[in-house]
Design an enzyme around this catalytic site. Sequence first.
Site, short mmCIF file in Angstrom:
data_model
loop_
_atom_site.label_atom_id
_atom_site.label_comp_id
_atom_site.label_asym_id
_atom_site.label_seq_id
_atom_site.Cartn_x
_atom_site.Cartn_y
_atom_site.Cartn_z
N ALA A 133 -3.15 -2.93 9.53
CA ALA A 133 -4.21 -2.82 8.53
C ALA A 133 -4.25 -4.02 7.59
CB ALA A 133 -4.02 -1.54 7.72
N GLY A 213 4.06 -1.70 13.25
CA GLY A 213 3.70 -3.08 13.00
C GLY A 213 4.62 -4.07 13.68
N ASP A 267 5.22 3.74 1.93
CA ASP A 267 4.10 2.89 2.35
C ASP A 267 2.78 3.49 1.86
OD1 ASP A 267 2.93 0.64 3.51
OD2 ASP A 267 2.75 1.56 5.49
N ALA A 302 -3.43 2.83 8.01
CA ALA A 302 -3.52 1.96 6.84
C ALA A 302 -2.66 2.53 5.72
CB ALA A 302 -4.97 1.82 6.40
#
Length: 373
Positions: A133, A213, A267, A302
Amino acid sequence: MTVLAGPRIVTPDGVLADGHLRVDGATIESVCPARPAGEVQPVDGAWIVPGFVDIHTHGGGGYTFTTGDPEQAQGVARFHLAHGTTTLLASLVTSPPDLMVAATRAYAPLVDQGIIAGLHFEGPYLSHARCGAQNPAHLREPSTDELARLIGTGAGAVRMVTIAPELPGALEAIAYLVDHGVVVAIGHTDATYEQTLAGIAAGATVGTHVFNGMRPPHHREPGPVFALLGSDSVTCELIGDGVHLHDGALRFATTVTGASRAALITDAMAGAGMPDGEYELGGQGVTVSGGVARLTDGGSIAGSTLTMDVAFRRAVAAGLPVEEVARMAATTPAAAIGRTDIGALQPGRRADLVVLDAELRVLRVMRAGTWVA
């Protein structure tokens, strides 16, 4: 002097049943295994655990760190404090250079005041292939000149930077940051196993939301996941929300690292604690549906809508002992950013604690010896 007595107290040495904890001003004076004589303040609940330390969060409660607005930053801190997080880093996402500098300048006074513990730049030195994201328009190769400007502007406020170690100039940037007292994390990376180990050898000591990620592991190309989990010098961030990580993956990773190298993080983005709807992250639209945050355009995860108390409960429900989860939620992340003055119920440390009920829900929060309203 405040003397707290009652439920089980989680210390670095184990769980004390019916013990007591003395707080002198903002500091823990002692933690003892027996009830004291004289006046005590009984604590309703089942557990006293150290205040949570979140080293990776972008927002919450409708507020965000990513715009560089100090009023927004204070809103984030207030929101997460109510969920037991007594220390947090302000995580920014990949942004233009001027915004990064402006945010550093704006947030440095909040670091001095102890509202936030420092800045974490998650980007812009990340892999295009694994940017998730992060806004690809602002990704760039590591620059020690840019880092020098940020470090100079922050005057100690910059605490952690996430870098993909395979990028040109990454190893030099990692070494530069470490030399200037900044923690380096490896993340949003398409690195091989060997490239990841090179980043660790250069001084990286944190894995940014491990598994997410980054190049997925394969038995013939283990990639960054195996390198980070297997390196004794690396603290591995884990997002225990059941979305970023299956509970089985969380449990497995922790069996590899132990609680001393596993750090629960949220996060979280602005939608944490808020209704489903439309939000923003680093200039990109985010849709939260069913509590899951995804880019409106493209659908990448995201961030999360997680809070540390929810992460704590989920980790225990996944089969991890309360005392290990307390370490993962406080002691380990505190150590990862060099804060030995917080993160544990131990004499000499700041009096940050959370009182939990039998279902591990937050009843009361103390920060620096003061109960939070």
